[in-house]
Design a protein around this motif. Structure first.
Motif, PDB file in Angstrom:
ATOM      1  N   GLU A 101       8.006 -17.972 -20.421  1.00 19.34           N
ATOM      2  CA  GLU A 101       8.007 -18.154 -19.051  1.00 19.34           C
ATOM      3  C   GLU A 101       9.125 -17.637 -18.419  1.00 19.34           C
ATOM      4  O   GLU A 101      10.268 -18.153 -18.116  1.00 19.34           O
ATOM      5  N   THR A 132      10.957 -19.232 -15.191  1.00 16.42           N
ATOM      6  CA  THR A 132      11.810 -20.550 -15.207  1.00 16.42           C
ATOM      7  C   THR A 132      12.782 -20.592 -16.376  1.00 16.42           C
ATOM      8  O   THR A 132      13.539 -21.508 -16.428  1.00 16.42           O
ATOM      9  N   SER A 133      12.986 -19.532 -17.002  1.00 13.45           N
ATOM     10  CA  SER A 133      13.592 -19.445 -18.163  1.00 13.45           C
ATOM     11  C   SER A 133      15.158 -19.077 -17.871  1.00 13.45           C
ATOM     12  O   SER A 133      16.097 -18.981 -18.631  1.00 13.45           O
ATOM     13  N   LEU A 134      15.523 -18.686 -16.552  1.00 16.99           N
ATOM     14  CA  LEU A 134      16.771 -18.015 -16.083  1.00 16.99           C
ATOM     15  C   LEU A 134      16.996 -19.043 -15.186  1.00 16.99           C
ATOM     16  O   LEU A 134      16.470 -19.854 -14.457  1.00 16.99           O
ATOM     17  N   ASN A 135      18.621 -19.704 -15.347  1.00 14.83           N
ATOM     18  CA  ASN A 135      19.176 -20.366 -14.346  1.00 14.83           C
ATOM     19  C   ASN A 135      19.116 -19.845 -13.031  1.00 14.83           C
ATOM     20  O   ASN A 135      19.572 -18.853 -12.535  1.00 14.83           O
ATOM     21  N   PRO A 136      18.495 -20.554 -12.154  1.00 16.44           N
ATOM     22  CA  PRO A 136      18.477 -20.069 -10.520  1.00 16.44           C
ATOM     23  C   PRO A 136      19.523 -20.126  -9.773  1.00 16.44           C
ATOM     24  O   PRO A 136      19.590 -19.383  -8.847  1.00 16.44           O
ATOM     25  N   VAL A 137      20.624 -20.973 -10.318  1.00 15.01           N
ATOM     26  CA  VAL A 137      21.923 -20.611  -9.402  1.00 15.01           C
ATOM     27  C   VAL A 137      22.956 -19.696  -9.851  1.00 15.01           C
ATOM     28  O   VAL A 137      24.037 -19.582  -9.451  1.00 15.01           O
ATOM     29  N   PHE A 138      22.718 -19.035 -11.014  1.00 12.29           N
ATOM     30  CA  PHE A 138      23.545 -18.083 -11.455  1.00 12.29           C
ATOM     31  C   PHE A 138      22.896 -16.607 -11.491  1.00 12.29           C
ATOM     32  O   PHE A 138      21.772 -16.395 -11.478  1.00 12.29           O
ATOM     33  N   GLN A 191      24.653 -14.436 -16.563  1.00 14.82           N
ATOM     34  CA  GLN A 191      24.055 -15.383 -17.495  1.00 14.82           C
ATOM     35  C   GLN A 191      23.938 -14.296 -18.738  1.00 14.82           C
ATOM     36  O   GLN A 191      23.931 -14.957 -19.843  1.00 14.82           O
ATOM     37  N   VAL A 192      23.782 -13.195 -18.624  1.00 11.03           N
ATOM     38  CA  VAL A 192      23.710 -12.328 -20.007  1.00 11.03           C
ATOM     39  C   VAL A 192      25.396 -12.078 -20.324  1.00 11.03           C
ATOM     40  O   VAL A 192      25.697 -12.223 -21.515  1.00 11.03           O
ATOM     41  N   TYR A 240      20.052 -12.656  -7.935  1.00 12.86           N
ATOM     42  CA  TYR A 240      19.694 -13.906  -8.616  1.00 12.86           C
ATOM     43  C   TYR A 240      18.246 -13.882  -8.975  1.00 12.86           C
ATOM     44  O   TYR A 240      17.626 -12.994  -8.865  1.00 12.86           O
ATOM     45  N   HIS A 258      15.513 -15.280  -8.577  1.00 15.41           N
ATOM     46  CA  HIS A 258      14.416 -15.389  -7.580  1.00 15.41           C
ATOM     47  C   HIS A 258      14.316 -13.787  -6.859  1.00 15.41           C
ATOM     48  O   HIS A 258      13.204 -13.850  -6.244  1.00 15.41           O
ATOM     49  N   GLN A 259      15.196 -13.155  -7.058  1.00 19.64           N
ATOM     50  CA  GLN A 259      14.973 -11.798  -6.355  1.00 19.64           C
ATOM     51  C   GLN A 259      14.294 -11.025  -7.121  1.00 19.64           C
ATOM     52  O   GLN A 259      14.168  -9.515  -6.716  1.00 19.64           O
ATOM     53  N   MET A 298      15.742 -11.126 -19.786  1.00 20.30           N
ATOM     54  CA  MET A 298      15.863 -11.970 -21.124  1.00 20.30           C
ATOM     55  C   MET A 298      15.917 -11.270 -22.169  1.00 20.30           C
ATOM     56  O   MET A 298      16.505 -11.744 -23.086  1.00 20.30           O
ATOM     57  N   MET A 340      19.515 -10.019 -22.576  1.00 22.05           N
ATOM     58  CA  MET A 340      20.397 -11.282 -22.729  1.00 22.05           C
ATOM     59  C   MET A 340      20.148 -11.585 -24.577  1.00 22.05           C
ATOM     60  O   MET A 340      21.268 -11.786 -25.175  1.00 22.05           O
TER      61      MET A 340
END
Lengths: 597, 359
Positions: free
Chosen positions: A106, A109-115, A120-121, A159, A161-162, A172, A175
């Protein structure tokens, strides 16, 4: 060329604690992964393929899960040989993300929405490669270029969601690949994506694993995808390996009946079938024992072929009938920009000047990539989304300006089956009540007793049992839930049904069963369908005519076979090329390129 | 830029809400059959007071003109006929300081602080009463909330990480008691036990204000009088925040991105405190700020029980004495505090969660 062993899974058993004791999700699984090669694990939901991969990562949630026995021998970069089931968590953590990386199903939902995606990478790079923040940032930017993200510098600070689903999956992959892992585990990485996006992601993964020299464990429910990427294939069924071998062997000479059913159940592109072969055509199960039927893939397909003459006859018959639905210049524009006082200053034209007719008894397929407006079009027809202009005539009446009471009456005749069978059923309503509710709302049948009788009849129609009446949605699998949704749509005895990506969330084997059910119901009740999907092969199987949509407009439309055999537009060709075909010729070609000397 | 637009919209919304509240409160006290001024008049006998109150309430005017004058009183920029003593727009001009801006005909437009009228009882400006009592209540509410947030979040995270353990169950059980008890009940028990029976150990008083003026006119702060009211007021928020943090944390821990973080090889504490906690806190922040606004104004019982002078005890006092200008002023102040807190919450929310900024 000598093959170098990288990972040996030996007699792995992983179990989960339930109320009835431990249940084996993975039962005695053994396979080898060699350096630079790709192993594909294929099977339906619940076959244990994801649990196998999580066992390798030591990510089985404990409790309730545990690795009961077996070994997972890994030959590490520094030359050591370790058993991943025995080493302490702290040591395992050093391998995770560094030498063994993972991509999930998925991307939404697999990435943290607030970073930010960049953060994250970078986190993984800083952790494993001991780089400074600036070095990690430069490396991340390079990775983003490698995974061909558009405008990598922007994505670095964006982010999740963008970004679109495909772009998130690229993040992903970046990463997972950032620390040059020896093993990349990809758990259904393309299942949630459109076929066209899937094609580009598969292409990217094929290229990157050679560049970085990673071995890949690729998990999917779709043998067609396996054909595009794997060297070796493992077929899993109910926690066990039922067949394993090279990709050529599996596709040219499948031995196990379950493998044969997986090969046969994908909608074929060359021929037109009455119904799709499913698992029951190849095997029966009695008391947990598989009883093989002697059917071959070819036989199963051939007995269902519809001849050209039959197709022509049906088309003539359909065209002679009056159109049940006429769509004229339909527009659905969504406001996107507002000035300070809330006045609209900009639109997204989701549906822009679309016109076509649907004849009684006909199935019209709507096909296109996500965001092309096909779902909005379906919803606008039912007035679930507001139209900006145009007309929708259902049996001569304009749906768009009906008053509320007449609209309610009309909704009896027009039903919709949605994409996500998990969220379109109320979890607190028993399925009997869910199917009965629309009947009560519209006052169909005299009393509750008669309605219940009707519900039981409908459950039987969609191959569910009467005792399911009092059960709740969470007790059912995705395919069963979609059948419940179909029964609910049938409750009002509609003439016209819109199927909005109704099989996209399902495994191919389950997809075949649901498609067969829809076809069977069409024959029985003489339904008219609009069938919406991003997968041209599914639309082609279901529909008499096909409408190809792009950016809110119709690219082309016509009889399904003609569109497929002779596409006029580049866009249509792209959709056709993206379908994983699983043909021997293509596999042979790919193997000769990638497994060179 | 998007952020500024988002916030300016919120502020505009907030102003509209305040206007609505003003109208509502005005109607409540002026148009309803129970006429506040009449009730007050009934208590008074001397002619001067009668006249003063009549003028103060502008009873000789129709209700819509009264509403217009009320707005004129509240607005920082307002118009008045300064030379005319009988002008109903300016009752207390001698006590309220203002700056003249410009004149239009007989009217002068001035800049002043919002005028909430005067108390019937003490003849003091309502705004003075509000400002005098606000600090004590604000200190009480903020301290209680700060204490509740820290303890609640720590307990919640602790319980979530040990789901179904003895400690998890204990925290759940105790917090259920904390949620169920009425605040005045806790206040009585705490005041009796720690302020009276254990006074020799704690050195705390069962009652007493934080701020008071001694005989020589000096303002004295008695900080130990804050301790017991803060505990009494904080019990419910602690319990609710702990439960909310726990369930939110459990939700977050089961999310896909937490699995991604594990697959990256991050350590347990980085996963919990960096990746999970920040997501889990969003609903908690909303609840904390909602509570804070309520505590600012809803500490009535606590202030009453502990004899702690603040907005709450002042409101109860005013209601008892039919001191309607004070009750109206305090109610309006409460509304403004709520609106401001909500705007602050929205800003905080947008800072914590990037997804909110876009919409």
């Amino acid at each position: 060329m000598e093959r170098k062993l990288l990972l040996e899974v030996k007699n792995l058993v992983t179990e989960f604690k339930t109320d009835d004791g431990y249940v084996k999700a993975v039962n005695d699984v053994s396979f080898n992964l060699y350096r630079g090669e790709t192993v594909g694990i294929v099977g339906e939901s619940g076959s244990g393929k994801s649990v196998t991969s999580l066992s390798i990562m030591s990510l089985i949630p404990n409790p309730p899960g545990r690795i009961a026995s077996g070994q997972i021998i890994y030959h590490a970069k520094d030359g050591r040989t370790v058993d991943l089931t025995k080493i302490p968590e702290a040591e395992m953590r050093k391998f995770r993300g560094d030498e063994i990386a993972m991509i999930f199903q998925e991307p939404m939902t697999s990435l943290n929405p607030v970073f930010t995606c960049g953060d994250q990478v970078m986190e993984a790079i800083i952790l494993h490669q001991k780089k400074t923040k600036q070095e990690a940032r430069d490396l991340t930017l390079k990775m983003f270029e490698k995974v061909r993200l558009p405008d990598p510098a922007r994505v670095l600070d964006a982010y999740p969601h963008q970004l679109s689903g495909g772009q998130k999956q690229r993040v992903m992959i970046a990463m997972a690949m950032s620390c040059n892992p020896s093993i990349l585990i990809a758990d259904e990485p393309t299942t949630a994506l459109d076929v066209t996006v899937q094609a580009t992601i598969l292409d990217l993964m094929n290229q990157l694993r050679h560049e970085i020299d990673s071995s890949v464990i690729f998990i999917t429910h779709d043998l067609g995808v396996i054909a595009e990427i794997a060297d070796d294939v493992i077929v899993m069924y109910k926690g066990k390996i039922v067949e394993q071998g090279s990709v050529m062997d599996i596709f040219s000479n499948p031995k196990h009946p379950y493998t044969r059913s997986l090969l046969a159940c994908r909608p074929p592109l060359q021929t037109r079938l009455r119904k799709l072969p499913t698992v029951v055509d190849f095997m029966r199960e009695e008391n947990g024992q598989i009883i093989e039927l002697p059917t071959t893939v070819k036989e199963a397909i051939d007995k269902n072929v519809i001849t050209q003459a039959e197709t022509d006859r049906r088309r003539e018959d359909l065209l002679s009938r009056k159109p049940i639905l006429e769509i004229k210049g339909l527009q659905t524009w969504f406001p996107t920009k507002h000035d300070f006082f809330g006045r609209v200053t900009g639109y997204v034209k989701a549906v822009d000047d679309v016109s076509f007719n649907v004849h009684e008894g006909e199935t019209v397929g709507l096909v296109g990539e996500s965001g092309c407006g096909k779902t909005t079009l379906g919803r606008t027809i039912l007035r679930l989304a507001p139209a900006t202009g145009g007309q929708v005539l259902f049996e001569g009446r304009n749906v768009l300006d009906l008053p509320a009471n007449e609209l309610k009456d009309l909704r009896r005749h027009m039903q919709i089956i949605f994409q996500d069978p998990y969220s379109s059923l109320n979890p607190r309503m028993s399925i009997g009540a869910a199917i009965q509710e629309p009947m009560s709302v519209h006052g169909i049948h005299a009393n509750e007793v008669q309605r219940k009788e009707k519900v039981l009849e409908l459950l039987a129609k969609v191959n569910m049992r009467p005792e399911h009446y009092y059960r709740y949605p969470h007790e059912f699998s995705g395919g069963q839930r979609q059948r419940i949704c179909i029964a609910r749509a049938l409750a009002l005895n509609p003439k016209f049904i819109i199927c909005d990506e109704s099989v996209s969330a399902l495994d191919v084997s389950v997809q075949a069963q649901v498609l067969n059910l829809l076809i069977q119901l069409r024959e029985e009740f003489k339904f008219t369908y609009i069938f919406i999907s991003h997968d041209l092969s599914v639309v082609k199987f279901m529909s008499d005519r096909m409408v190809v949509m792009n950016k809110g407009k119709i690219e082309e439309m016509g009889p399904s076979d003609e569109i497929y055999n002779n596409p006029q537009k580049e866009y249509t060709r792209k959709l056709i090329n993206a379908i994983p075909k699983g043909e021997l010729e293509d596999i042979r070609k790919r193997m000769s390129v990638t497994v060179g000397p | 830029m998007l952020f500024i637009k988002y916030i300016s919209k919120r502020i505009l919304n907030g102003l509209l809400v305040i206007v609505g509240v003003v109208v509502f409160i005005f109607v409540l006290f002026n148009v309803l059959p129970v006429n506040s001024a009449n009730m007050t008049l009934g208590q008074r006998t001397d002619k001067a007071s009668l006249k003063a109150i009549e003028r103060e309430f502008r009873l000789h005017l129709p209700w819509y003109s009264r509403l217009a004058y009320y707005f004129n009183d509240l607005s920082p920029v307002s118009a008045h006929r300064l030379s005319d003593d009988s002008d109903p727009s300016w009752i207390s001009k001698k006590q309220v300081s203002f700056v003249k801006l410009f004149s239009v005909g007989e009217n002068t437009v001035v800049l002043k602080q919002p005028n909430l009228g005067r108390s019937f009882q003490s003849r003091r400006l309502v705004s003075e009463i509000v400002m005098e009592n606000f600090p004590a209540t604000a200190v009480l509410a903020l301290s209680a909330m700060l204490l509740a947030s820290v303890i609640g979040i720590v307990l919640g995270v602790f319980a979530a990480l040990r789901q179904y353990s003895f400690w998890d169950n204990a925290i759940l059980f105790i917090s259920n008691i904390g949620i169920s008890q009425p605040s005045f009940f806790a206040a009585f028990i705490i005041a009796m036990v720690f302020g009276y029976y254990l006074h020799h150990l704690t050195g705390l008083n069962p009652q007493g204000p934080l701020i008071w003026v001694d005989d020589e006119g000096n303002t004295v702060y008695v900080w130990r009088n804050l301790i017991l009211p803060v505990i009494a007021l904080g019990i419910r928020p602690v319990a609710i925040i702990a439960q909310l943090t726990r369930s939110s944390m459990l939700d977050t821990l089961s999310m896909d991105f937490v699995r991604t973080a594990k697959a990256k090889g991050l350590s347990y504490y980085v996963i919990i405190f960096k990746h999970a906690l920040r997501n889990a806190l969003n609903p908690v922040i909303t609840s904390i700020s909602g509570w804070l606004a309520a505590l600012f104004t809803g500490a009535y019982f606590i202030e009453e029980v502990f004899n702690y002078n603040g907005l709450g005890s002042q409101t109860i006092y005013a209601i008892r004495n039919f001191d309607f200008p004070v009750v109206m002023g305090l109610s309006l102040f409460v509304a403004v505090v709520f609106v401001v807190m909500n705007i602050l919450t929205d800003m905080l929310y947008a800072l914590v969660d990037p997804r909110v900024r876009i919409q």
